[in-house]
Design an enzyme around this catalytic site. Structure first.
Site, PDB file in Angstrom:
ATOM      1  N   ARG B 296       5.323   0.498 -28.581  1.00 38.45           N
ATOM      2  CA  ARG B 296       5.882  -0.518 -29.585  1.00 38.45           C
ATOM      3  C   ARG B 296       5.641  -1.979 -29.062  1.00 38.45           C
ATOM      4  O   ARG B 296       5.347  -2.686 -29.955  1.00 38.45           O
ATOM      5  CB  ARG B 296       7.570  -0.281 -29.856  1.00 38.45           C
ATOM      6  CG  ARG B 296       7.717   1.246 -30.621  1.00 38.45           C
ATOM      7  CD  ARG B 296       9.381   1.256 -30.692  1.00 38.45           C
ATOM      8  NE  ARG B 296       9.098   2.376 -31.481  1.00 38.45           N
ATOM      9  CZ  ARG B 296      10.322   3.017 -32.187  1.00 38.45           C
ATOM     10  NH1 ARG B 296      11.839   2.594 -31.545  1.00 38.45           N
ATOM     11  NH2 ARG B 296      10.334   4.133 -32.727  1.00 38.45           N
ATOM     12  N   TYR B 440       2.691   2.353 -37.666  1.00 40.08           N
ATOM     13  CA  TYR B 440       2.911   3.524 -36.563  1.00 40.08           C
ATOM     14  C   TYR B 440       3.728   3.089 -35.423  1.00 40.08           C
ATOM     15  O   TYR B 440       4.331   1.923 -35.413  1.00 40.08           O
ATOM     16  CB  TYR B 440       1.703   3.880 -36.069  1.00 40.08           C
ATOM     17  CG  TYR B 440       0.364   2.909 -35.531  1.00 40.08           C
ATOM     18  CD1 TYR B 440       0.703   1.498 -34.995  1.00 40.08           C
ATOM     19  CD2 TYR B 440      -0.883   3.191 -35.462  1.00 40.08           C
ATOM     20  CE1 TYR B 440      -0.166   0.725 -34.502  1.00 40.08           C
ATOM     21  CE2 TYR B 440      -2.015   2.458 -34.783  1.00 40.08           C
ATOM     22  CZ  TYR B 440      -1.516   1.274 -34.454  1.00 40.08           C
ATOM     23  OH  TYR B 440      -2.326   0.253 -33.821  1.00 40.08           O
ATOM     24  N   GLU B 441       4.097   3.986 -34.763  1.00 42.98           N
ATOM     25  CA  GLU B 441       5.040   4.041 -33.509  1.00 42.98           C
ATOM     26  C   GLU B 441       6.385   3.524 -34.165  1.00 42.98           C
ATOM     27  O   GLU B 441       7.112   2.990 -33.508  1.00 42.98           O
ATOM     28  CB  GLU B 441       4.511   3.145 -32.407  1.00 42.98           C
ATOM     29  CG  GLU B 441       3.188   3.110 -31.955  1.00 42.98           C
ATOM     30  CD  GLU B 441       2.715   4.389 -31.537  1.00 42.98           C
ATOM     31  OE1 GLU B 441       3.693   5.291 -31.336  1.00 42.98           O
ATOM     32  OE2 GLU B 441       1.428   4.672 -31.233  1.00 42.98           O
ATOM     33  N   GLY B 442       6.583   4.305 -35.201  1.00 41.43           N
ATOM     34  CA  GLY B 442       8.064   3.950 -35.799  1.00 41.43           C
ATOM     35  C   GLY B 442       7.654   2.866 -36.771  1.00 41.43           C
ATOM     36  O   GLY B 442       7.353   1.884 -36.682  1.00 41.43           O
ATOM     37  N   GLN B 447      12.082   0.502 -37.013  1.00 43.29           N
ATOM     38  CA  GLN B 447      12.412  -0.616 -36.089  1.00 43.29           C
ATOM     39  C   GLN B 447      13.854  -1.300 -36.392  1.00 43.29           C
ATOM     40  O   GLN B 447      14.775  -1.489 -35.600  1.00 43.29           O
ATOM     41  CB  GLN B 447      11.406  -1.530 -36.048  1.00 43.29           C
ATOM     42  CG  GLN B 447       9.984  -1.097 -35.608  1.00 43.29           C
ATOM     43  CD  GLN B 447      10.070  -0.161 -34.243  1.00 43.29           C
ATOM     44  OE1 GLN B 447      10.685  -0.475 -33.216  1.00 43.29           O
ATOM     45  NE2 GLN B 447       9.356   0.902 -34.358  1.00 43.29           N
TER      46      GLN B 447
END
Lengths: 601, 601
Positions: B296, B440-442, B447
């Site tokens: 992140r 991406y990555e959440g 977030q």
């Protein structure tokens, strides 16, 4: 595969209920726009857009246009056939003048067709869209012979049109153009030069392409006061009015663009091409602005369009895709996860999409009515009022509409998570297509300067003062209704921000015009926010009145009220922040010189 | 051709002057990060990024990756050779532990490398980037044997790593994963299932690919509490530590994406692939979060990166392209038009780019220092403090940093007008590449919920209260300096907005958690705005102190102060608008049910 359903109910709501088009029945052309006729156009064209144009949108993106060695251009599969159907059904004729084969109906209906087209397939819509711009210029400035020669076939769709302004070194600053027009013995001109970014410049969808080209005659002033407009047909029209000899204009290449791949964006080479002057020598800029104003409204509609289709697909995905659980406890305990529709952050994005698209649709259709009134209102005063108001609204519809349209399309892509980034889902195309609308027909920075540098100041600010009076009166009236009062109060606050920002410009821009330039973009957004707020207040008023009659489809009107409340909650607050930025002026914006922007090692 | 110059001066300013890295010399690893060493790493890697990685960025976009029939994948021209150079120079080893062949230097320096890589070539950067994430998980959770087997070659860059989380029906909600891990007699597991969106899943740049895979063992709980983590090498490592037998994991296809074409985003098929459990059974989620948190921060850096490279190119274009005249009169009367740099609306966009990228760089490097302090600070209390703070900052760096990074990249494209939309100019790629970082990555919605739903509430809100104290103290101190006081006062106002928003959550979210969900995204942005404001206040303080010493490069520090003023004028006001939106709560956001979102006919 992406979906698109034309928002026919909402369109009829705006036209019949909000604008009350029937009340203009005494104006020329409006008498034929009966509620039945409106229903037919909206529903039938909605069907065409959804069933014919939308299915070839993604194909257009994937295939793009192909230029062959002989300079000819092939459009994507299905485009030619779809345009044949469009032509045969006469969709392009709706709001064009009857004397040239049009149906003479209000622009409001023409805008419906533009919206559904731009939404279903923006790249396709640019072929008839540019034609509409060229038609406007010929109607306003063409000689009777030119009008007779070109207009009937352009209006019917047998031929298409283009606008040739930009050159490699010159876009916004048209005073720099180099394309030459040499007068010939027969009264025509030999046009030579290179034009770039010419949408629909070459294609296989029509028998002829009528280029409107800005060029300079010998000895013309070296500024925008030295530009003339010329009509340059791809095939010179013969005595029978048919395409004859091939003219010296060719497509040199097609640009590789971020989006709108289905439209051929051409480099056009003019090599002693035969052209005829449209309007007066050195008055090309005025003619160009006629095309441009029509085109700018069309581009604003594209902002609406891409937001709308992205929104519809985001709604469908949010109802289908299951991840996680509602914060208030499982919504569907029997399933392993809830639809992502339950998540407030997803709903926020969808509500943003809904509030923007419905508000923007109302604004565009109101704008179309203003265009009609400009020509057709009964008194000169009413026509002048409408003209001033649409002049003020045009940069807002184009600039705010496309900035926000892009932002909404991006958010709708966000609803899809990772799948939104994969081309096959179609969301990427909506974002990429939407992006151009902020740029072409005058970048949104130019729109902002048109609004703040020209329109605000015209006639001592008469237009914006009239706007303030109009919205002030509607707010005052709405405050008397308990349903509408809370919305009206919030809108009043945003209006106050706009009025304060206007005052700040008046007090500071004379002393330093950079104060205007540094805040123009923010002002345009404030005005967009307030204007959409006005649209929502109007829609809420109509909905409140309708609900008083206990209508069958009460839920439609209740949804309108709920969406209006959301708009007031979630869109209006930005007006205050934008005003604060604007009022910081140009000092910190312009403090640094060229060297301060270099990347220091 | 697009340009990129690594911002080495600014990076050294942040590390040496703002963070004062030398003052941490007593901590392990920091002693070797001398100013000389910092200069060498920053300058040499800056050169590598600008000269080796940037020139193949556009090639990567145009060529993309190719999957062959045997499942192998070829990366774009030059990628393999560039990675060979990267490996040979040991750039990936800088901040990795010495026991596994790393150089043990601070993460601050590792972040510099990540930034320059992500800026020069985001798609390339993801090959070592994902490897870094996988390394983190193995360092934290791997057995000594696993660490010895994989880490040295992953750190050296001989092998790369991946993170396999997402499946077709499950992204955010990892409780839904279906990939199975069947225990085998030899202590390994047979992994079977399909993973999608696997960045760098297959390629030709390294001798082995070490996949870290989430899967479920038989009988595991049907939730995130039933997930385990496995290491699954592409080639099973033989007794000598070399790649041996081919494992049952193959690339089924490559996705067609909006951007980052140079990175192979793979569908990975696991068919009885041999894997080994990392950490404890059913504790995979915790291990995954270790990878994820590293990733992140890396994604936040990508937001900075694409904004930075787009900004540099926009500056170059604005100084070169001539259109129109300055509002205050011709700046270069001898030329036919002024550079568009003179126009306030262009300058506004460039200043937005400058203020965001420099502020975001400071935030990322400060974040890196916090990561270091999490491990290396002298006392448990200091380590815990740093951990809480970076926990709070991670969703802000990722979520705000990438939302704003995308918006800035879009604005920088806008500076180019029509040319920005043409692929060869490179601006479209920056926007398209930047877009993925919000997803991406959440997703950034995740977030926002991580920030508001978890981090704000942890330990009774201790982390955010500590953040408020810290920034409050710095504001109070700055108010005592006449240069800094006006900035500090503006920042204080924005801080007050954040505190009010925090209070509103505390008072309302318990009663209805949707109030939190509907405002989380706005809160994340408020916090991003305030945090970058803090960075600018810190930079302004350093600049003020430096200027007191009449330094040789005074203009560098004066530019910092001018940019800080711009930030306070033009970024902070949004905090107030966002708070108003947040405080409207969930009522209007959640008012409408599913049927209200259907497009009515």
């Amino acid at each position: 595969m992406p979906i698109y359903n034309a928002p026919t109910r909402d369109t009829r709501f705006v036209i019949n209920e909000m604008l009350d088009l029937a009340s203009y029945g005494n104006l020329p052309g409006f008498e034929s726009a009966t509620p039945d006729m409106i229903d037919t156009v909206v529903n039938e064209y909605g069907k065409f857009a959804s069933e014919v144009l939308a299915p070839i949108n993604q194909i257009g993106d994937q295939q793009g246009c192909t230029r062959h060695n002989d300079g000819s251009v092939t459009t994507p599969d299905g485009f030619k056939e779809a345009f044949d159907q469009y032509r045969e059904s006469g969709w392009g004729t709706i709001s064009q003048p009857e004397e040239f084969g049009g149906q003479g109906m209000p622009h409001v209906l023409g805008f419906v067709i533009e919206e559904f087209t731009a939404t279903a397939n923006q790249a396709f819509g640019m072929y008839p869209g540019l034609t509409t711009g060229a038609i406007s210029a010929l109607i306003a400035k063409g000689s009777p012979e030119q009008q007779e020669m070109y207009l009937p076939k352009m209006i019917s769709g047998e031929w298409t049109g283009t606008m040739n302004l930009t050159e490699p070194h010159c876009g916004t600053d048209l005073g720099l153009i180099r394309t030459k027009a040499e007068p010939q013995a027969d009264g025509s001109y030999a046009i030579t030069g290179t034009k770039i970014f010419i949408s629909a410049g070459e294609h296989d969808m029509a028998d002829n392409i009528i280029h409107l080209v800005l060029a300079k005659t010998p000895g013309a002033p070296d500024s925008t006061k030295g530009i003339s407009l010329f009509v340059v047909p791809k095939f010179i029209v013969d005595e029978d009015g048919n395409p004859g000899e091939r003219n010296g204009v060719t497509c040199g290449s097609i640009e590789h663009k971020m989006g709108i791949h289905g439209n051929a964006t051409c480099v056009m080479n003019y090599d002693d091409a035969k052209g005829w002057m449209v309007g007066e020598e050195n008055k090309g800029l005025a003619a160009m602005f006629i095309m441009m104003n029509a085109a700018r409204l069309g581009v604003g509609i594209q902002g609406l369009g891409q937001a709308e289709v992205a929104y519809q697909n985001a709604v469908a995905y949010a109802l289908d895709r299951r991840q996680g659980r509602a914060l208030t406890g499982p919504a569907e305990p029997e399933a392993k996860a809830d639809p992502i529709f339950v998540h407030p952050d997803v709903r926020r994005m969808l509500m943003d999409g809904k509030a923007f698209t419905e508000g923007m649709r109302a604004l565009c259709l109101w704008g179309a009515l203003l265009v009609d009134l400009t020509h057709k209102a009964q008194t000169e005063e009413e026509r002048a009022e409408a003209d001033a108001l649409i002049g003020l609204m045009t940069p807002v519809i184009k600039g705010y509409g496309t900035d926000k349209g892009y932002a909404i399309a991006t958010d709708m892509q966000q609803v899809f998570g990772g799948h939104g980034y994969i081309e096959e889902w179609g969301m990427s195309q909506y974002v990429r297509d939407a992006r151009i609308a902020q740029i072409y027909e005058g970048t949104n920075g130019i729109q902002a300067m048109d609004l703040c540098g020209r329109k605000l100041a015209q006639n001592g600010g008469a237009a914006v003062q009239a706007f303030f009076r109009m919205i002030g009166e509607e707010i005052a009236e709405a405050k008397g209704n308990e349903t509408l009062a809370p919305m009206a109060e919030k809108l009043e606050k945003a209006l106050n921000e706009q009025q304060a920002a206007t005052m700040w410009f008046m007090q500071n821009a004379m002393q330093n015009p950079n104060h205007l330039g540094a805040g123009a973009h923010h002002y345009m957004h404030i005005m967009g926010i307030v204007t959409l707020g006005l649209m929502w207040l109007r829609m809420a008023k109509v909905a409140t009145e309708a609900l008083a009659g206990s209508p069958e489809d009460a839920s439609f009107y209740e949804t309108k009220l709920a969406t209006a409340r959301y708009y007031m909650d979630r869109f209006l607050p930005d007006a205050g922040a934008l005003r604060h930025k604007l009022e910081s002026g140009a000092d910190s914006t312009m403090a640094l010189g060229e060297e301060a922007f270099a990347t220091a090692a």
